[in-house]
Design a protein around this motif. Sequence first.
Motif, PDB file in Angstrom:
ATOM      1  N   ARG A 193      68.413 -18.879 -64.556  1.00  0.00           N
ATOM      2  CA  ARG A 193      67.962 -17.488 -64.579  1.00  0.00           C
ATOM      3  C   ARG A 193      68.172 -16.946 -65.989  1.00  0.00           C
ATOM      4  NH1 ARG A 193      70.050 -12.281 -61.139  1.00  0.00           N
ATOM      5  NH2 ARG A 193      68.468 -10.881 -61.957  1.00  0.00           N
ATOM      6  N   GLY A 194      67.110 -16.393 -66.542  1.00  0.00           N
ATOM      7  CA  GLY A 194      67.181 -15.814 -67.874  1.00  0.00           C
ATOM      8  C   GLY A 194      67.233 -14.306 -67.795  1.00  0.00           C
ATOM      9  N   ASN A 195      67.956 -13.685 -68.710  1.00  0.00           N
ATOM     10  CA  ASN A 195      68.037 -12.235 -68.755  1.00  0.00           C
ATOM     11  C   ASN A 195      67.740 -11.764 -70.179  1.00  0.00           C
ATOM     12  OD1 ASN A 195      68.738  -9.528 -68.834  1.00  0.00           O
ATOM     13  ND2 ASN A 195      70.455  -9.787 -67.439  1.00  0.00           N
ATOM     14  N   PRO A 196      66.487 -11.300 -70.420  1.00  0.00           N
ATOM     15  CA  PRO A 196      66.161 -10.845 -71.771  1.00  0.00           C
ATOM     16  C   PRO A 196      66.829  -9.520 -72.148  1.00  0.00           C
ATOM     17  CG  PRO A 196      64.305 -10.514 -70.316  1.00  0.00           C
ATOM     18  CD  PRO A 196      65.352 -11.237 -69.520  1.00  0.00           C
ATOM     19  N   ASN A 197      67.414  -8.822 -71.179  1.00  0.00           N
ATOM     20  CA  ASN A 197      68.129  -7.582 -71.511  1.00  0.00           C
ATOM     21  C   ASN A 197      69.392  -7.861 -72.311  1.00  0.00           C
ATOM     22  OD1 ASN A 197      66.252  -5.953 -70.244  1.00  0.00           O
ATOM     23  ND2 ASN A 197      67.313  -6.029 -68.287  1.00  0.00           N
ATOM     24  N   ASN A 198      70.059  -8.973 -72.016  1.00  0.00           N
ATOM     25  CA  ASN A 198      71.267  -9.295 -72.776  1.00  0.00           C
ATOM     26  C   ASN A 198      71.167 -10.624 -73.519  1.00  0.00           C
ATOM     27  OD1 ASN A 198      71.673 -11.243 -70.815  1.00  0.00           O
ATOM     28  ND2 ASN A 198      73.353 -10.192 -69.813  1.00  0.00           N
ATOM     29  N   GLY A 199      70.026 -11.297 -73.423  1.00  0.00           N
ATOM     30  CA  GLY A 199      69.821 -12.540 -74.177  1.00  0.00           C
ATOM     31  C   GLY A 199      70.588 -13.725 -73.644  1.00  0.00           C
ATOM     32  N   SER A 200      70.795 -13.772 -72.314  1.00  0.00           N
ATOM     33  CA  SER A 200      71.590 -14.874 -71.768  1.00  0.00           C
ATOM     34  C   SER A 200      70.823 -15.691 -70.740  1.00  0.00           C
ATOM     35  CB  SER A 200      72.879 -14.346 -71.139  1.00  0.00           C
ATOM     36  OG  SER A 200      72.607 -13.660 -69.934  1.00  0.00           O
ATOM     37  N   LEU A 201      71.329 -16.892 -70.522  1.00  0.00           N
ATOM     38  CA  LEU A 201      70.828 -17.795 -69.489  1.00  0.00           C
ATOM     39  C   LEU A 201      71.990 -18.175 -68.589  1.00  0.00           C
ATOM     40  CD1 LEU A 201      68.673 -20.523 -71.278  1.00  0.00           C
ATOM     41  CD2 LEU A 201      67.873 -18.823 -69.658  1.00  0.00           C
ATOM     42  N   LEU A 202      71.765 -18.105 -67.284  1.00  0.00           N
ATOM     43  CA  LEU A 202      72.738 -18.591 -66.322  1.00  0.00           C
ATOM     44  C   LEU A 202      72.153 -19.870 -65.739  1.00  0.00           C
ATOM     45  CD1 LEU A 202      75.316 -18.305 -64.645  1.00  0.00           C
ATOM     46  CD2 LEU A 202      73.980 -16.952 -63.013  1.00  0.00           C
ATOM     47  N   VAL A 203      72.881 -20.974 -65.872  1.00  0.00           N
ATOM     48  CA  VAL A 203      72.370 -22.273 -65.451  1.00  0.00           C
ATOM     49  C   VAL A 203      73.309 -22.886 -64.416  1.00  0.00           C
ATOM     50  CG1 VAL A 203      71.630 -24.562 -66.229  1.00  0.00           C
ATOM     51  CG2 VAL A 203      71.435 -22.600 -67.781  1.00  0.00           C
ATOM     52  N   HIS A 204      72.728 -23.296 -63.286  1.00  0.00           N
ATOM     53  CA  HIS A 204      73.447 -24.061 -62.271  1.00  0.00           C
ATOM     54  C   HIS A 204      72.963 -25.494 -62.395  1.00  0.00           C
ATOM     55  CE1 HIS A 204      75.105 -20.617 -59.998  1.00  0.00           C
ATOM     56  NE2 HIS A 204      74.062 -19.991 -60.526  1.00  0.00           N
ATOM     57  N   PHE A 205      73.907 -26.422 -62.510  1.00  0.00           N
ATOM     58  CA  PHE A 205      73.540 -27.815 -62.729  1.00  0.00           C
ATOM     59  C   PHE A 205      74.488 -28.720 -61.955  1.00  0.00           C
ATOM     60  CE2 PHE A 205      76.140 -26.086 -66.108  1.00  0.00           C
ATOM     61  CZ  PHE A 205      77.179 -27.009 -66.255  1.00  0.00           C
ATOM     62  N   HIS A 206      74.178 -30.007 -61.931  1.00  0.00           N
ATOM     63  CA  HIS A 206      75.029 -30.952 -61.210  1.00  0.00           C
ATOM     64  C   HIS A 206      76.419 -30.960 -61.844  1.00  0.00           C
ATOM     65  CE1 HIS A 206      71.748 -32.396 -58.784  1.00  0.00           C
ATOM     66  NE2 HIS A 206      70.993 -32.451 -59.868  1.00  0.00           N
ATOM     67  N   PRO A 207      77.463 -30.809 -61.037  1.00  0.00           N
ATOM     68  CA  PRO A 207      78.827 -30.671 -61.566  1.00  0.00           C
ATOM     69  C   PRO A 207      79.297 -31.847 -62.431  1.00  0.00           C
ATOM     70  CG  PRO A 207      78.777 -30.127 -59.240  1.00  0.00           C
ATOM     71  CD  PRO A 207      77.428 -30.663 -59.592  1.00  0.00           C
ATOM     72  N   GLU A 208      78.730 -33.025 -62.220  1.00  0.00           N
ATOM     73  CA  GLU A 208      79.146 -34.167 -63.039  1.00  0.00           C
ATOM     74  C   GLU A 208      78.538 -34.133 -64.442  1.00  0.00           C
ATOM     75  OE1 GLU A 208      75.607 -35.361 -60.576  1.00  0.00           O
ATOM     76  OE2 GLU A 208      77.512 -34.419 -60.114  1.00  0.00           O
ATOM     77  N   THR A 209      77.594 -33.247 -64.658  1.00  0.00           N
ATOM     78  CA  THR A 209      76.966 -33.103 -65.972  1.00  0.00           C
ATOM     79  C   THR A 209      77.844 -32.242 -66.871  1.00  0.00           C
ATOM     80  OG1 THR A 209      74.777 -33.211 -64.947  1.00  0.00           O
ATOM     81  CG2 THR A 209      74.873 -32.358 -67.175  1.00  0.00           C
TER      82      THR A 209
END
Length: 144
Positions: free
Chosen positions: A53-69
């Motif tokens: 999920r990207g948020n251009p209001n604060n310039g951030s990305l929230l990323v959910h990924f495989h925990p072993e990565t």
Amino acid sequence: MNSPANTETLISPVHTCVPGRARFKVAGLKFNKQLTQGLVRGLRGSSTIKAVRGNPNNGSLLVHFHPETVWSKIMDQIAQVLAEAKNKSSSAHDRTAPSTDLTYHRFSAKRSLQVVESSLSHGITEEEAQRRLDIYGPEYLAPS
């Protein structure tokens, strides 16, 4: 792929303590809806990323990924997709799309409405308001 030094200047890890979840600040993402959407689309195709999920209001990305990565591998993927998205954005630039170098305070009312894709007489529809809320999240002022 970017070199580590270049990656660190473009992308900064904000929160990486939870396995399989990380938030990153991305240079050029703030107030750039087109780049945010391109980056999110590009990352969704990755086999290691579950959700983004990207948020251009604060310039951030929230990323959910495989925990072993390892989160630094996710950061490398972001850098790769960011470079591709910036190349596409600069070659097919929409004149009304916001960019990080615009001086918004100098815009006329007409230009401001073009940038936010709205109208003085009608505003935006409820559907468009909901779509923007889904993409950008609620507006709020940070406490001073």
